[in-house]
Design an enzyme around this catalytic site. Structure first.
Site, PDB file in Angstrom:
ATOM      1  N   HIS A  91       0.846  -1.197   0.000  1.00  0.00           N
ATOM      2  CA  HIS A  91       0.000   0.000   0.000  1.00  0.00           C
ATOM      3  C   HIS A  91       0.879   1.244   0.000  1.00  0.00           C
ATOM      4  O   HIS A  91       1.983   1.255   0.560  1.00  0.00           O
ATOM      5  CB  HIS A  91      -0.979  -0.002   1.172  1.00  0.00           C
ATOM      6  CG  HIS A  91      -0.377  -0.004   2.540  1.00  0.00           C
ATOM      7  ND1 HIS A  91       0.042   1.143   3.181  1.00  0.00           N
ATOM      8  CD2 HIS A  91      -0.139  -1.019   3.412  1.00  0.00           C
ATOM      9  CE1 HIS A  91       0.502   0.841   4.380  1.00  0.00           C
ATOM     10  NE2 HIS A  91       0.418  -0.464   4.552  1.00  0.00           N
ATOM     11  N   ASP A  93      -0.235   4.393   0.986  1.00  0.00           N
ATOM     12  CA  ASP A  93      -0.591   5.397   1.983  1.00  0.00           C
ATOM     13  C   ASP A  93       0.148   5.137   3.281  1.00  0.00           C
ATOM     14  O   ASP A  93       0.618   4.022   3.548  1.00  0.00           O
ATOM     15  CB  ASP A  93      -2.102   5.411   2.219  1.00  0.00           C
ATOM     16  CG  ASP A  93      -2.635   4.085   2.752  1.00  0.00           C
ATOM     17  OD1 ASP A  93      -2.121   3.021   2.331  1.00  0.00           O
ATOM     18  OD2 ASP A  93      -3.553   4.093   3.593  1.00  0.00           O
ATOM     19  N   ASP A 123       6.256   0.530   6.950  1.00  0.00           N
ATOM     20  CA  ASP A 123       4.803   0.382   6.772  1.00  0.00           C
ATOM     21  C   ASP A 123       4.302   1.360   5.741  1.00  0.00           C
ATOM     22  O   ASP A 123       3.769   2.409   6.080  1.00  0.00           O
ATOM     23  CB  ASP A 123       4.108   0.601   8.119  1.00  0.00           C
ATOM     24  CG  ASP A 123       2.611   0.364   8.057  1.00  0.00           C
ATOM     25  OD1 ASP A 123       2.162  -0.336   7.130  1.00  0.00           O
ATOM     26  OD2 ASP A 123       1.882   0.888   8.917  1.00  0.00           O
ATOM     27  N   GLU A 157      -5.044   1.567   2.542  1.00  0.00           N
ATOM     28  CA  GLU A 157      -4.986   0.423   3.460  1.00  0.00           C
ATOM     29  C   GLU A 157      -5.105   0.866   4.904  1.00  0.00           C
ATOM     30  O   GLU A 157      -5.734   0.179   5.726  1.00  0.00           O
ATOM     31  CB  GLU A 157      -3.670  -0.344   3.256  1.00  0.00           C
ATOM     32  CG  GLU A 157      -3.609  -1.694   3.970  1.00  0.00           C
ATOM     33  CD  GLU A 157      -3.189  -1.607   5.432  1.00  0.00           C
ATOM     34  OE1 GLU A 157      -3.440  -2.578   6.190  1.00  0.00           O
ATOM     35  OE2 GLU A 157      -2.617  -0.560   5.834  1.00  0.00           O
ATOM     36  N   GLU A 158      -4.522   2.013   5.233  1.00  0.00           N
ATOM     37  CA  GLU A 158      -4.495   2.452   6.616  1.00  0.00           C
ATOM     38  C   GLU A 158      -5.873   2.853   7.148  1.00  0.00           C
ATOM     39  O   GLU A 158      -6.046   3.020   8.353  1.00  0.00           O
ATOM     40  CB  GLU A 158      -3.512   3.622   6.790  1.00  0.00           C
ATOM     41  CG  GLU A 158      -2.060   3.280   6.504  1.00  0.00           C
ATOM     42  CD  GLU A 158      -1.448   2.331   7.527  1.00  0.00           C
ATOM     43  OE1 GLU A 158      -2.167   1.927   8.459  1.00  0.00           O
ATOM     44  OE2 GLU A 158      -0.261   1.995   7.385  1.00  0.00           O
TER      45      GLU A 158
END
Length: 444
Positions: A91, A93, A123, A157-158
């Site tokens: 991801h 974001d 991440d 995703e977050e």
């Protein structure tokens, strides 16, 4: 900065991976969860990825699910069309940095003493940059993998994937035609197994995740006249009951295998009655394992009243729920028992737990790739207590695995870097990630 940005011994793949990771970190694709404040950072990151893939000849699907929320998908044909495709995804974001004390610019991608700092360093712009470099290298060098590879770069995703993986699964499922497995976060990082030996955790399952609201009503009135029907008191009892409760230990196949491997390596016979105490001997990895052993319900937000001398008519609490695979119905019953019949429970979006085969051939391929770099390393399945975009792909029958290979020093807690200030990763760990991931994707 304390060291060279790119080690002089780096291969072309490793150097390009580091360059992409740093460039992506510098793009402020912060996901606030609010469409009004997010901006177009994800679209900028997705455009960067799209252009890099098109430069080496990929046919790229660039999809904005809503303005500013960019997603990228590209496919590399494998030698055996009859085999199911592997989705390799990351991801684009990242979570906000507001309110955190950073000593390095969060979007500066600075390297100091061989360590890369920045939001997304683990991440998960690190993997986005790595798989982008691998996709380019395979295309440029004419490498044909054993099966189709679908390289996917998602938005959102977050905040649950509403405008990313979930949206594509619902509106563009053809992008994943023929896919049977997926590879992404959260796993692959090394943890101490025994003196001189490392375990590399592979997430073969994920807990289910949901958010719930508790609501109760009572008799309002003046604060000087206490009432037996106080909504705040009733809610407080329910919240306290949840906070004090320990759900029973559940040994899923992934948990059972992890406990077996660590038990043999450390000489520990894990006992459910003493397991929390026994896990403390494993250091920081014990906390990660402990979070996967049982269902959890965490009160996170309380709301009641607006004035000190007014007893409010209603009170609410928000809960973060994480549920072991197979426990969805039993968990709902247990939660109702805990809070009592006079509390209303409203469960919001529920993402069911997922579980893939912990003995799949893909894990053997990963194990061999790790062994080439770390002969004493061992790949161990585990149950991820959090949630990833693999949950959305599972709706298409795609079995998800979490494995982003990072060999790190024994005291380096990779999972502890998620969402924290001064998020960082050793540059050599990124080079390791590029080498191992490329080996996996060649032979998966």
């Amino acid at each position: 900065m304390g060291t060279h940005a790119i080690p002089t011994t780096a291969t072309t793949l490793e150097a390009e991976a580091l360059e992409f990771v740093r460039d992506l970190i510098r793009i402020e694709s912060v996901n606030t969860g609010d469409l009004a404040t997010i901006g177009d950072g994800e679209a900028q990151a997705a455009t960067y990825v799209r252009d890099a893939l098109e430069e080496v000849g990929y046919e790229v699907a660039y999809v904005e699910s809503t303005p500013g929320r960019g997603n990228v998908v590209a496919r590399l044909a494998g030698s055996d069309p009859s085999r199911g495709a592997l989705v390799v995804h990351a991801h684009l974001d990242v979570v906000p940095v507001d309110g955190q004390d950073w000593t390095h610019p969060p979007f500066g991608a600075e390297i100091e003493d061989g360590v890369l700092y920045g939001r997304g360093a683990v991440d998960m712009k690190h993997f986005a940059g790595v798989i982008l470099a691998i996709a380019r290298a395979f295309r440029r060098d004419g490498i044909v993998p054993d099966r189709d590879l679908v390289f996917a770069f998602f938005a959102d995703e977050e905040a649950g994937g509403t405008w990313g993986a979930r949206w594509l699964v619902e509106h563009r499922p053809e992008l994943f035609d023929g896919a049977t497995e997926a590879l992404s976060e959260v796993g692959g990082f090394s943890v101490p197994l025994a003196p001189g030996r490392r375990a590399y955790l592979a997430a073969t399952a994920e807990k289910g995740v949901a958010w719930a609201r508790l609501r109760t009503r009572g008799r309002p009135g003046h604060g000087s006249r206490p009432t037996d029907d106080n909504a705040v008191v009733r809610l407080a009892r329910a919240v306290a009951a949840i906070g004090e409760h320990r759900f029973p230990v559940t040994r899923t196949p992934a948990v059972e295998e992890l406990l077996r491997v660590f038990g043999e390596a450390r000489g520990i016979d894990f006992d459910d009655e003493r397991i929390d105490e026994q896990l403390e001997a494993l250091g920081f990895v014990g906390g990660l394992i402990g979070a996967s052993l049982r269902d959890t319900a965490s009160p996170t937000v309380l709301e009641a009243g607006s004035k000190t001398n007014v007893i409010p008519a209603a009170a609410t609490a928000t809960l973060d729920l994480r549920v072991v695979p197979g426990h969805e119905e039993s968990f709902r019953r247990d939660l109702r028992t805990l809070v009592g019949d006079d509390i209303e429970i409203e469960v919001g979006s529920w993402f069911p737990a997922i579980a893939a085969d912990p003995a799949a051939p893909l894990l053997d391929v990963i194990g061999r790739a790790i062994a080439r770099e770390d002969p004493d390393g061992v790949v161990v399945p585990y149950l991820l207590p959090a949630s990833t975009d693999n949950k959305h792909l599972a709706r298409l029958g795609i079995a998800g695995y979490g494995f982003v290979p990072l060999r790190v020093p024994d005291g380096f807690d990779v999972f502890g870097q998620f969402h924290t200030a001064d998020e960082h990763v050793p540059v050599e760990s990124l080079a390791f990630c590029a080498r191992v991931t490329a080996e996996v994707l060649r032979g998966a």
